[in-house]
Motif scaffolding. Structure first.
Motif, PDB file in Angstrom:
ATOM      1  N   ASP A  64     -97.429  34.062 109.243  1.00  0.00           N
ATOM      2  CA  ASP A  64     -96.691  35.254 109.700  1.00  0.00           C
ATOM      3  C   ASP A  64     -96.773  35.432 111.218  1.00  0.00           C
ATOM      4  OD1 ASP A  64     -96.750  35.447 107.011  1.00  0.00           O
ATOM      5  OD2 ASP A  64     -98.348  36.945 106.938  1.00  0.00           O
ATOM      6  N   ARG A  65     -97.907  34.993 111.799  1.00  0.00           N
ATOM      7  CA  ARG A  65     -98.080  35.203 113.240  1.00  0.00           C
ATOM      8  C   ARG A  65     -97.526  34.035 114.053  1.00  0.00           C
ATOM      9  NH1 ARG A  65    -103.402  35.450 112.447  1.00  0.00           N
ATOM     10  NH2 ARG A  65    -104.173  37.203 111.259  1.00  0.00           N
TER      11      ARG A  65
ATOM     12  N   HIS B 202     -98.451  30.859 113.789  1.00  0.00           N
ATOM     13  CA  HIS B 202     -99.403  29.772 114.003  1.00  0.00           C
ATOM     14  C   HIS B 202     -99.026  28.586 113.114  1.00  0.00           C
ATOM     15  CE1 HIS B 202    -102.551  32.980 115.252  1.00  0.00           C
ATOM     16  NE2 HIS B 202    -101.752  32.662 116.244  1.00  0.00           N
TER      17      HIS B 202
END
Length: 607
Positions: free
Chosen positions: A398-399, A401
């Motif tokens: 989600d971020r 990464h």
């Protein structure tokens, strides 16, 4: 109303690779009278594919059935390799219990754990069969303890812990309930199956419900769906509706044109099948794994396990080398495309995607073995194509990464090689999780390692452990990206002109590294003819002849001694190729080449 059907038992045989599942099925077939008294029976009769026979591994789950004391026992032989784990997960939906086969010397192995976990999650009762008790180094008592420990690790409930143990030698065809007294035949195992594996239950008067768990494919009848009749009955010419728990919008009316049940190694046509039977259904073109066939008035899809995602991908490309089209029967992109999409009929863990180029297809699978079996099959069928180096499929969280597939590697090596293995795997971003003393001078290592760190490692591992190491890997989960890994320390030796390799040219080239070709073989510019001893690529001329003068004779060439060439197997070649290379695969040859054949263009691209 729910009822049980006592004249049927449905069981799956699960185990680690090479612990004797398929041989055990052979014996059950023989002793239940499936074969006539003097009939010649091939060994491992269930492994019907050529590659399955050669490598001694089961790739596709297979169904068979035996009859014992008027009870029909449907047996499913499953693969042991993690690459074919997708097969095992779904098969367990068809059965009411499993037979876990464990080698009396090797004990519980990683793959045992993988398949057993699936069975325990589905609350299936387990019969443990300790196989190969006649091995000289067998240690059945210790293995029983190991298996019970494994059950505790996997949080089995009390009923599952109280499982029966049968001690057998599948090869000798004997089984016994006591490890100290050898049996005479397989009767103790048959009896245990009848006593301990529950009969299938369901409502025989409800509407039809059949969950398709595997797909078979036959050139004459097309797709054949195999599954268990959960409720009701199913009959020929009946109208049913196909629905799928994962695709709510799918609803299609179809007609059952042929129905089969299994008997021994054959499919037998039947008019109708009752609740609890395992059936094969043909004549429905659009049938897929996970579909439920329902009565039109009682539509209810049965939930099933989603198929595990592929973790590794390769590009299959139309062969465009100067030697293209000389050895294969099927060479065009249309042939390649049709063949790859046909593979999807039977192999559900595979993905095939078209790319920007009409000549290239991205094929994703569960591991190197999974894809190399497909390449080998296509090669034997007369296909000619090229493949790129395997690369892993990344995800992002989600971020944003980058995540990559992580594997658990379980390694048993002789003590003196453990240092080398730890060093090599650490360079490939492996993390040592556990290290314990094994039996007989072996060390057991457990690593968590990125899937890409294992690409190309198996061959090196075999060399480092002098062929004595055992390595097993299982997909663990997606984890954070671990950073770059350098794969190959040595460069390639590249031919820079086309022609036939000659002894004189090869003799001068062999000081530069290890050669993959011998005299008389055809080469072309940009083809990799060996492995350089240095990290960089070196261009060499292997077609160079000796200048003849009146004092030099051509027969002087005969005195030149060549070191034998290194012949690469398909796996070794797939491991060897680098990201800027392709492996050219034809029915008779494997050639490694640079993607860009022209040396000037290649230098430009590298810059």
């Amino acid at each position: 109303m729910k009822q049980t059907r006592e004249d049927v038992r449905n069981v799956a045989i699960i185990a680690h690779v090479d612990h004797g599942k398929t041989t055990l099925v052979d014996e059950l077939l023989k002793q239940s009278g499936v074969f006539r008294a003097h009939q010649e029976v091939a060994e491992r009769v269930m492994d019907s594919g050529d590659i399955e026979r050669e490598r001694g591994i089961t790739i596709l789950a297979k169904n068979t059935a035996v009859t014992y004391k008027n009870t029909k026992i449907n047996i499913i032989d499953t693969p042991g390799h993690a690459d074919f784990g997708g097969e095992v997960e779904r098969v367990l939906k068809m059965v009411n219990g499993v037979i876990l086969v464990v080698d009396a010397f090797e004990g519980a192995m990683p793959q045992t754990k993988f398949v057993l976990r699936k069975a325990l999650e589905l609350k299936l009762p387990v019969v443990v069969c300790v196989n190969k008790i006649d091995r000289p180094e067998a240690r059945p008592a210790a293995v029983v303890d190991e298996v019970l420990e494994l059950f505790l690790d996997l949080e089995a409930d009390d009923a599952q812990l109280d499982c029966p143990f049968v001690f057998a030698s599948a090869k000798a065809g004997i089984a016994s309930l006591n490890m100290d007294t050898p049996g005479k035949d397989m009767v103790p195992l048959f009896e245990t199956i009848l006593d301990y594996i529950p009969a299938p239950s369901g409502d025989p008067d409800a509407g039809t419900q059949v969950l398709i768990s595997t797909i078979d494919y036959n050139e004459y009848v097309g797709r054949i769906g195999v599954g268990k009749v959960d409720n009701g009955t199913i009959s020929v010419n009946q109208e049913v509706v196909i629905v799928n728990a994962h695709e709510p919008e799918k609803q299609k009316k179809v007609k059952v044109s042929k129905l089969y049940e299994f008997d021994g190694l054959n499919k037998v046509e039947v008019r109708e099948a009752r609740m609890g039977s395992i059936v094969a259904i043909s004549g429905i073109t659009d049938i897929h794994i996970g579909d439920t066939l329902c009565h039109p008035e009682a539509i209810a899809p049965i939930p099933f396990q989603k198929i595990s995602e592929p973790t590794i991908a390769m590009h299959f490309v139309v062969n465009d080398s100067p030697l293209a089209g000389k050895e294969g029967k099927y060479v065009t992109s249309r042939h390649l495309r049709d063949r790859l999409f046909r593979e999807l009929n039977t192999d559900v863990s595979l993905r095939v995607e078209e790319t920007d180029s009409a000549d290239s297809f991205k094929v994703s699978g569960r591991g190197e073995l999974h894809l190399s079996v497909l390449i080998e099959n296509m090669r034997r069928e007369g296909f000619e194509f090229a493949v790129s180096k395997a690369e892993v499929l990344y995800h992002t969280d989600d971020r944003g990464h980058k995540l990559e597939p992580m594997e658990l590697a379980y390694i048993d090596v002789p003590d003196e090689f453990s240092g080398t293995v730890i060093e090599k795997l650490s360079q490939r971003k492996g993390e040592l999780r556990n290290m314990g003393m094994g039996t007989g001078g072996y060390t057991r290592l457990e690593f968590s390692i990125p899937a890409r760190g294992l690409i190309g490692y198996r061959g090196e591992f075999m060399t480092d452990t002098k062929g004595n190491g055992i390595m097993n890997t299982i997909f663990d989960d997606y984890g954070p990206y671990k950073g770059d890994i350098q794969y190959r320390k040595q460069g390639s030796l590249i031919a820079f002109e086309a022609g036939d390799a000659v002894t004189y040219g090869l003799y001068n080239a062999q000081d530069r590294g290890t050669l993959f070709i011998g005299p008389g073989e055809k080469v072309y510019s940009g083809m990799v003819v060996g492995q350089s001893a240095k990290p960089e690529d070196i261009e060499i001329n292997v077609c160079k002849k000796k200048q003849l003068t009146n004092t030099r004779s051509s027969s002087a060439d005969e005195a030149l001694r060549l070191t034998p060439k290194k012949v690469l197997s398909l796996e070794q070649a797939l491991e060897f190729i680098d990201t800027d290379e392709l492996l050219e695969v034809t029915p008779t040859s494997l050639r490694i080449r640079k993607k860009i054949l022209d040396p000037t263009m290649r230098k430009r691209a590298n810059r």
